[in-house]
Scaffold this motif. Structure first.
Motif, mmCIF file in Angstrom:
data_model
loop_
_atom_site.group_PDB
_atom_site.id
_atom_site.type_symbol
_atom_site.label_atom_id
_atom_site.label_comp_id
_atom_site.label_asym_id
_atom_site.label_seq_id
_atom_site.Cartn_x
_atom_site.Cartn_y
_atom_site.Cartn_z
ATOM 1 N N ILE A 1 16.196 22.497 10.040
ATOM 2 C CA ILE A 1 15.230 21.746 9.875
ATOM 3 C C ILE A 1 14.812 21.410 11.175
ATOM 4 C CG2 ILE A 1 14.076 19.466 8.762
ATOM 5 C CD1 ILE A 1 14.843 21.128 6.697
ATOM 6 N N THR A 2 13.377 21.501 11.316
ATOM 7 C CA THR A 2 12.815 20.861 12.695
ATOM 8 C C THR A 2 11.680 19.827 12.544
ATOM 9 O OG1 THR A 2 12.056 21.665 14.779
ATOM 10 C CG2 THR A 2 11.254 22.983 12.995
ATOM 11 N N ILE A 3 11.278 18.995 13.407
ATOM 12 C CA ILE A 3 10.189 18.137 13.492
ATOM 13 C C ILE A 3 9.399 18.750 14.727
ATOM 14 C CG2 ILE A 3 9.506 15.815 14.135
ATOM 15 C CD1 ILE A 3 12.416 14.722 13.391
ATOM 16 N N ARG A 4 8.097 19.041 14.258
ATOM 17 C CA ARG A 4 7.408 19.943 15.072
ATOM 18 C C ARG A 4 5.662 19.383 14.943
ATOM 19 N NH1 ARG A 4 8.776 25.874 12.892
ATOM 20 N NH2 ARG A 4 7.524 25.626 10.749
ATOM 21 N N LEU A 5 4.975 20.008 15.597
ATOM 22 C CA LEU A 5 3.580 19.942 15.592
ATOM 23 C C LEU A 5 3.079 20.944 14.825
ATOM 24 C CD1 LEU A 5 2.513 18.796 19.148
ATOM 25 C CD2 LEU A 5 2.946 17.338 17.335
ATOM 26 N N THR A 6 1.980 20.767 13.889
ATOM 27 C CA THR A 6 1.242 21.664 13.176
ATOM 28 C C THR A 6 -0.487 21.125 13.439
ATOM 29 O OG1 THR A 6 0.789 22.709 11.156
ATOM 30 C CG2 THR A 6 1.019 20.341 10.880
ATOM 31 N N ARG A 7 -1.098 22.192 13.845
ATOM 32 C CA ARG A 7 -2.458 22.275 14.140
ATOM 33 C C ARG A 7 -3.234 22.006 13.170
ATOM 34 N NH1 ARG A 7 -6.169 24.554 18.800
ATOM 35 N NH2 ARG A 7 -8.125 24.281 17.551
ATOM 36 N N ILE A 8 -4.238 21.224 13.142
ATOM 37 C CA ILE A 8 -5.393 20.761 12.364
ATOM 38 C C ILE A 8 -6.679 20.490 12.996
ATOM 39 C CG2 ILE A 8 -3.982 19.894 10.214
ATOM 40 C CD1 ILE A 8 -4.781 17.179 11.289
ATOM 41 N N GLY A 9 -7.684 20.385 12.508
ATOM 42 C CA GLY A 9 -8.847 20.108 13.174
ATOM 43 C C GLY A 9 -9.825 21.272 13.351
ATOM 44 N N LYS A 10 -11.088 21.117 14.206
ATOM 45 C CA LYS A 10 -11.957 22.240 14.149
ATOM 46 C C LYS A 10 -11.647 23.116 15.096
ATOM 47 C CE LYS A 10 -15.057 18.855 14.550
ATOM 48 N NZ LYS A 10 -16.413 18.211 14.901
ATOM 49 N N LYS A 11 -12.418 24.242 15.494
ATOM 50 C CA LYS A 11 -12.240 25.183 16.560
ATOM 51 C C LYS A 11 -12.991 24.497 17.609
ATOM 52 C CE LYS A 11 -14.354 29.430 17.995
ATOM 53 N NZ LYS A 11 -15.084 30.681 17.675
ATOM 54 N N ASN A 12 -12.005 24.409 18.838
ATOM 55 C CA ASN A 12 -12.322 23.663 20.113
ATOM 56 C C ASN A 12 -12.072 22.278 19.783
ATOM 57 O OD1 ASN A 12 -12.814 26.309 21.706
ATOM 58 N ND2 ASN A 12 -14.902 26.103 21.003
ATOM 59 N N TYR B 1 -3.261 17.225 15.799
ATOM 60 C CA TYR B 1 -2.123 17.848 15.394
ATOM 61 C C TYR B 1 -1.595 16.804 14.357
ATOM 62 C CZ TYR B 1 -2.649 21.033 19.162
ATOM 63 O OH TYR B 1 -3.050 21.817 20.267
ATOM 64 N N ARG B 2 -0.622 17.415 13.367
ATOM 65 C CA ARG B 2 0.107 16.742 12.716
ATOM 66 C C ARG B 2 1.545 16.452 12.986
ATOM 67 N NH1 ARG B 2 -2.398 17.966 7.021
ATOM 68 N NH2 ARG B 2 -3.962 16.408 7.120
ATOM 69 N N VAL B 3 2.466 15.553 13.110
ATOM 70 C CA VAL B 3 3.925 15.656 13.360
ATOM 71 C C VAL B 3 4.360 15.767 12.121
ATOM 72 C CG1 VAL B 3 5.915 14.628 14.588
ATOM 73 C CG2 VAL B 3 3.567 14.169 15.502
ATOM 74 N N VAL B 4 5.114 16.825 11.840
ATOM 75 C CA VAL B 4 5.571 17.284 10.408
ATOM 76 C C VAL B 4 7.164 17.776 10.492
ATOM 77 C CG1 VAL B 4 3.407 18.144 9.516
ATOM 78 C CG2 VAL B 4 5.075 19.940 10.542
ATOM 79 N N VAL B 5 7.844 17.612 9.370
ATOM 80 C CA VAL B 5 9.166 18.068 9.257
ATOM 81 C C VAL B 5 9.091 19.123 8.579
ATOM 82 C CG1 VAL B 5 11.600 17.601 8.320
ATOM 83 C CG2 VAL B 5 10.076 15.770 9.396
ATOM 84 N N SER B 6 9.597 20.313 8.836
ATOM 85 C CA SER B 6 9.630 21.730 8.115
ATOM 86 C C SER B 6 10.986 22.412 8.534
ATOM 87 C CB SER B 6 8.514 22.398 8.518
ATOM 88 O OG SER B 6 8.457 22.841 10.108
ATOM 89 N N ASN B 7 10.999 23.680 7.499
ATOM 90 C CA ASN B 7 11.930 24.710 7.727
ATOM 91 C C ASN B 7 11.455 25.399 8.870
ATOM 92 O OD1 ASN B 7 13.905 26.493 7.686
ATOM 93 N ND2 ASN B 7 13.481 26.976 5.521
#
Length: 94
Positions: free
Chosen positions: A3-14, A18-24
């Motif tokens: 399991i890792t805690i990392r950033l996932t991108r959200i938002g518009k182009k340019n 980011y969201r800080v998420v816990v994922s595999n």
């Protein structure tokens, strides 16, 4: 399963956010997440970083690995530099 805690991108182009998420670790960057811990928005005039510290500490206590970017954000040492293409950099020099 790791399991890792990392950033996932959200938002518009340019206009990244980011969201800080816990994922595999084997899931894709924007794939399924187990839990959402907070958010990071570098495009605001004031960079905004929010995280639920209790959840963060609980996941780290369970053995979750923390990515370098999230570790620096939590410590307050992260600096966001927007991407500049070579073409844009050459035009700026002229």
């Amino acid at each position: 399963m790791s399991i890792t805690i990392r950033l996932t991108r959200i938002g518009k182009k340019n206009g990244p956010a980011y969201r800080v998420v816990v994922s595999n670790t084997k899931d894709k960057r924007n794939g399924r997440s187990l839990d959402i811990l907070g958010s990071y928005n570098p495009s605001d005039s004031t960079t905004k970083f929010d995280i639920d510290k209790e959840k963060f500490a609980a996941w780290v206590g369970k053995g979750a690995l923390v990515s370098d970017a999230v570790k620096q954000l939590v410590e307050g040492k992260y600096s966001y530099t927007p991407y500049r293409s070579k073409k844009a950099a050459a035009e700026a020099e002229k």
